[in-house]
Design a protein around this motif. Structure first.
Motif, PDB file in Angstrom:
ATOM      1  N   LEU A 131     -23.743   2.394   6.878  1.00  0.00           N
ATOM      2  CA  LEU A 131     -24.696   3.487   7.160  1.00  0.00           C
ATOM      3  C   LEU A 131     -24.241   4.295   8.376  1.00  0.00           C
ATOM      4  O   LEU A 131     -24.306   5.526   8.377  1.00  0.00           O
ATOM      5  N   LEU A 132     -23.770   3.584   9.410  1.00  0.00           N
ATOM      6  CA  LEU A 132     -23.281   4.293  10.605  1.00  0.00           C
ATOM      7  C   LEU A 132     -22.112   5.206  10.249  1.00  0.00           C
ATOM      8  O   LEU A 132     -22.025   6.354  10.701  1.00  0.00           O
ATOM      9  N   MET A 133     -21.217   4.686   9.431  1.00  0.00           N
ATOM     10  CA  MET A 133     -20.041   5.481   9.062  1.00  0.00           C
ATOM     11  C   MET A 133     -20.424   6.633   8.138  1.00  0.00           C
ATOM     12  O   MET A 133     -19.822   7.710   8.201  1.00  0.00           O
ATOM     13  N   LEU A 134     -21.451   6.418   7.296  1.00  0.00           N
ATOM     14  CA  LEU A 134     -21.925   7.526   6.443  1.00  0.00           C
ATOM     15  C   LEU A 134     -22.529   8.634   7.295  1.00  0.00           C
ATOM     16  O   LEU A 134     -22.342   9.823   7.032  1.00  0.00           O
ATOM     17  N   ALA A 135     -23.259   8.212   8.339  1.00  0.00           N
ATOM     18  CA  ALA A 135     -23.861   9.203   9.246  1.00  0.00           C
ATOM     19  C   ALA A 135     -22.767  10.017   9.939  1.00  0.00           C
ATOM     20  O   ALA A 135     -22.874  11.245  10.073  1.00  0.00           O
ATOM     21  N   LEU A 136     -21.694   9.336  10.321  1.00  0.00           N
ATOM     22  CA  LEU A 136     -20.577  10.032  10.967  1.00  0.00           C
ATOM     23  C   LEU A 136     -19.922  11.012   9.987  1.00  0.00           C
ATOM     24  O   LEU A 136     -19.614  12.161  10.331  1.00  0.00           O
ATOM     25  N   LYS A 137     -19.768  10.568   8.727  1.00  0.00           N
ATOM     26  CA  LYS A 137     -19.174  11.429   7.700  1.00  0.00           C
ATOM     27  C   LYS A 137     -20.029  12.680   7.506  1.00  0.00           C
ATOM     28  O   LYS A 137     -19.525  13.806   7.434  1.00  0.00           O
ATOM     29  N   PHE A 138     -21.338  12.466   7.450  1.00  0.00           N
ATOM     30  CA  PHE A 138     -22.272  13.577   7.254  1.00  0.00           C
ATOM     31  C   PHE A 138     -22.147  14.579   8.402  1.00  0.00           C
ATOM     32  O   PHE A 138     -22.080  15.798   8.194  1.00  0.00           O
ATOM     33  N   LYS A 139     -22.069  14.029   9.630  1.00  0.00           N
ATOM     34  CA  LYS A 139     -21.950  14.886  10.807  1.00  0.00           C
ATOM     35  C   LYS A 139     -20.658  15.726  10.748  1.00  0.00           C
ATOM     36  O   LYS A 139     -20.664  16.933  11.014  1.00  0.00           O
ATOM     37  N   ILE A 140     -19.597  15.070  10.346  1.00  0.00           N
ATOM     38  CA  ILE A 140     -18.312  15.779  10.255  1.00  0.00           C
ATOM     39  C   ILE A 140     -18.364  16.846   9.164  1.00  0.00           C
ATOM     40  O   ILE A 140     -17.904  17.971   9.343  1.00  0.00           O
ATOM     41  N   LYS A 141     -18.988  16.473   8.037  1.00  0.00           N
ATOM     42  CA  LYS A 141     -19.038  17.414   6.891  1.00  0.00           C
ATOM     43  C   LYS A 141     -19.854  18.654   7.204  1.00  0.00           C
ATOM     44  O   LYS A 141     -19.714  19.679   6.534  1.00  0.00           O
ATOM     45  N   MET A 142     -20.743  18.526   8.199  1.00  0.00           N
ATOM     46  CA  MET A 142     -21.545  19.696   8.594  1.00  0.00           C
ATOM     47  C   MET A 142     -20.637  20.774   9.206  1.00  0.00           C
ATOM     48  O   MET A 142     -20.979  21.945   9.207  1.00  0.00           O
ATOM     49  N   GLN A 143     -19.491  20.320   9.720  1.00  0.00           N
ATOM     50  CA  GLN A 143     -18.534  21.301  10.223  1.00  0.00           C
ATOM     51  C   GLN A 143     -17.803  21.898   9.023  1.00  0.00           C
ATOM     52  O   GLN A 143     -17.714  21.284   7.972  1.00  0.00           O
ATOM     53  N   LYS A 144     -17.259  23.079   9.209  1.00  0.00           N
ATOM     54  CA  LYS A 144     -16.508  23.671   8.093  1.00  0.00           C
ATOM     55  C   LYS A 144     -15.181  22.952   7.921  1.00  0.00           C
ATOM     56  O   LYS A 144     -14.522  22.602   8.886  1.00  0.00           O
ATOM     57  N   LYS A 145     -14.765  22.752   6.670  1.00  0.00           N
ATOM     58  CA  LYS A 145     -13.498  22.048   6.375  1.00  0.00           C
ATOM     59  C   LYS A 145     -12.320  22.614   7.167  1.00  0.00           C
ATOM     60  O   LYS A 145     -11.530  21.861   7.723  1.00  0.00           O
ATOM     61  N   GLY A 146     -12.231  23.932   7.212  1.00  0.00           N
ATOM     62  CA  GLY A 146     -11.090  24.568   7.871  1.00  0.00           C
ATOM     63  C   GLY A 146     -10.979  24.228   9.344  1.00  0.00           C
ATOM     64  O   GLY A 146      -9.903  24.293   9.919  1.00  0.00           O
ATOM     65  N   GLU A 147     -12.083  23.823   9.959  1.00  0.00           N
ATOM     66  CA  GLU A 147     -12.082  23.545  11.401  1.00  0.00           C
ATOM     67  C   GLU A 147     -11.685  22.104  11.722  1.00  0.00           C
ATOM     68  O   GLU A 147     -11.545  21.748  12.875  1.00  0.00           O
ATOM     69  N   LEU A 148     -11.527  21.290  10.691  1.00  0.00           N
ATOM     70  CA  LEU A 148     -11.215  19.882  10.960  1.00  0.00           C
ATOM     71  C   LEU A 148      -9.763  19.718  11.395  1.00  0.00           C
ATOM     72  O   LEU A 148      -8.859  20.300  10.799  1.00  0.00           O
ATOM     73  N   ASP A 149      -9.568  18.910  12.450  1.00  0.00           N
ATOM     74  CA  ASP A 149      -8.186  18.659  12.868  1.00  0.00           C
ATOM     75  C   ASP A 149      -7.597  17.521  12.007  1.00  0.00           C
ATOM     76  O   ASP A 149      -8.299  16.893  11.217  1.00  0.00           O
ATOM     77  N   GLU A 150      -6.314  17.279  12.192  1.00  0.00           N
ATOM     78  CA  GLU A 150      -5.604  16.294  11.355  1.00  0.00           C
ATOM     79  C   GLU A 150      -6.215  14.900  11.476  1.00  0.00           C
ATOM     80  O   GLU A 150      -6.335  14.179  10.489  1.00  0.00           O
ATOM     81  N   ASP A 151      -6.600  14.524  12.704  1.00  0.00           N
ATOM     82  CA  ASP A 151      -7.142  13.172  12.913  1.00  0.00           C
ATOM     83  C   ASP A 151      -8.474  13.000  12.184  1.00  0.00           C
ATOM     84  O   ASP A 151      -8.761  11.938  11.626  1.00  0.00           O
ATOM     85  N   THR A 152      -9.288  14.058  12.196  1.00  0.00           N
ATOM     86  CA  THR A 152     -10.590  13.965  11.514  1.00  0.00           C
ATOM     87  C   THR A 152     -10.379  13.916  10.003  1.00  0.00           C
ATOM     88  O   THR A 152     -11.070  13.172   9.294  1.00  0.00           O
ATOM     89  N   LYS A 153      -9.417  14.684   9.529  1.00  0.00           N
ATOM     90  CA  LYS A 153      -9.112  14.637   8.083  1.00  0.00           C
ATOM     91  C   LYS A 153      -8.647  13.232   7.695  1.00  0.00           C
ATOM     92  O   LYS A 153      -9.041  12.710   6.653  1.00  0.00           O
ATOM     93  N   LEU A 155      -9.427  10.477   9.210  1.00  0.00           N
ATOM     94  CA  LEU A 155     -10.604   9.598   9.267  1.00  0.00           C
ATOM     95  C   LEU A 155     -11.398   9.705   7.952  1.00  0.00           C
ATOM     96  O   LEU A 155     -11.756   8.689   7.353  1.00  0.00           O
ATOM     97  N   LEU A 156     -11.639  10.923   7.480  1.00  0.00           N
ATOM     98  CA  LEU A 156     -12.402  11.101   6.234  1.00  0.00           C
ATOM     99  C   LEU A 156     -11.660  10.485   5.050  1.00  0.00           C
ATOM    100  O   LEU A 156     -12.272   9.852   4.184  1.00  0.00           O
ATOM    101  N   ASP A 157     -10.363  10.632   5.051  1.00  0.00           N
ATOM    102  CA  ASP A 157      -9.545  10.089   3.958  1.00  0.00           C
ATOM    103  C   ASP A 157      -9.641   8.561   3.907  1.00  0.00           C
ATOM    104  O   ASP A 157      -9.597   7.956   2.839  1.00  0.00           O
ATOM    105  N   SER A 158      -9.800   7.945   5.113  1.00  0.00           N
ATOM    106  CA  SER A 158      -9.798   6.479   5.164  1.00  0.00           C
ATOM    107  C   SER A 158     -11.055   5.860   4.530  1.00  0.00           C
ATOM    108  O   SER A 158     -11.077   4.663   4.253  1.00  0.00           O
ATOM    109  N   TYR A 159     -12.096   6.668   4.271  1.00  0.00           N
ATOM    110  CA  TYR A 159     -13.276   6.137   3.577  1.00  0.00           C
ATOM    111  C   TYR A 159     -12.891   5.738   2.141  1.00  0.00           C
ATOM    112  O   TYR A 159     -13.445   4.791   1.589  1.00  0.00           O
ATOM    113  N   ASP A 160     -11.960   6.484   1.535  1.00  0.00           N
ATOM    114  CA  ASP A 160     -11.546   6.203   0.151  1.00  0.00           C
ATOM    115  C   ASP A 160     -10.273   5.364   0.094  1.00  0.00           C
ATOM    116  O   ASP A 160     -10.051   4.658  -0.873  1.00  0.00           O
TER     117      ASP A 160
END
Ligand SMILES: Cc1cc2nc3c(=O)[nH]c(=O)nc-3n(C[C@H](O)[C@H](O)[C@H](O)COP(=O)(O)O)c2cc1C
Length: 180
Positions: A131-153, A155-160
């Motif tokens: 749940l904590l990690m889902l909340a973090l994912k949700f927070k990140i997704k609220m940002q626009k995709k184009g603004e995500l840096d490599e490390d955040t991308k 991090l999101l990839d590591s969920y799958d």
């Protein structure tokens, strides 16, 4: 001092195994005693010259670090080494953030701190961590995709796609520090 001449305790608190793995590697290399954090009382540590404490990182906090920070006075004559295990890439900024979040100025001056990279498998997390990690994912997704840096991308990839950065060679600076 050589490896054999110091008495070393390697204490760990690990939720999913990577901190335990690093602690086992360190204890084996320096012939130290491997101890699980919750079993240790500060009085048990008086016989040791060097205390190595490892804890997994959860929301920047080092699990089990209170054994050092709450008992700092009793341990002040000992060599103290703390290592934290997390998934974030190794950057000076990330390491400073962890140090500033977990230690007072006095403690910072006296200990040696190391950061090691662990592993992350979303499917294996317990419910609260999921749940904590889902909340973090949700927070990140609220940002626009184009603004995500490599490390955040990454991090999101590591969920799958689970990641595992644990590496025995990464303990070398810790071994060097113990043997100083
Ligand atoms: C809820 C949660 C919070 C986390 N917070 C951080 C963090 O702040 N920084 C970091 O680098 N890694 C973080 N991680 C990743 C863990 O520190 C990493 O998976 C580590 O290998 C866990 O150690 P362990 O296997 O010994 O439990 C977090 C993981 C979870 C599940």
């Amino acid at each position: 001092m050589g490896e054999q001449s110091k008495k070393v305790a390697v204490i760990y608190k690990s939720k999913y195994g990577s901190t335990k793995q690093y602690a086992q590697w360190i204890a084996r290399r320096v012939q130290g005693d491997l101890l699980e954090n919750f079993r240790v009382k500060v009085d048990d540590l008086q016989d040791y010259d060097t205390i190595v404490l490892g804890g997994s990182l959860h929301a920047v906090g080092i699990k089990g670090v209170e054994l050092i920070t709450d008992n700092f006075r009793e341990l002040k004559n000992k060599q103290i080494i703390v290592f934290a295990v997390g998934c974030s890439p190794v950057t000076e900024e990330a390491i400073n953030h962890i140090i500033n979040h977990n230690f007072t100025e006095e403690i910072k001056e006296r200990i040696n701190f190391f950061y090691l990279r662990g592993a992350f498998n979303y499917k294996k997390l317990n419910l609260i961590d999921k749940l904590l990690m889902l909340a973090l994912k949700f927070k990140i997704k609220m940002q626009k995709k184009g603004e995500l840096d490599e490390d955040t991308k990454a991090l999101l990839d590591s969920y799958d796609n689970p990641v595992d950065f644990t590496d025995e060679e990464a303990i070398a600076p810790i071994i060097e520090s113990i043997n100083k």
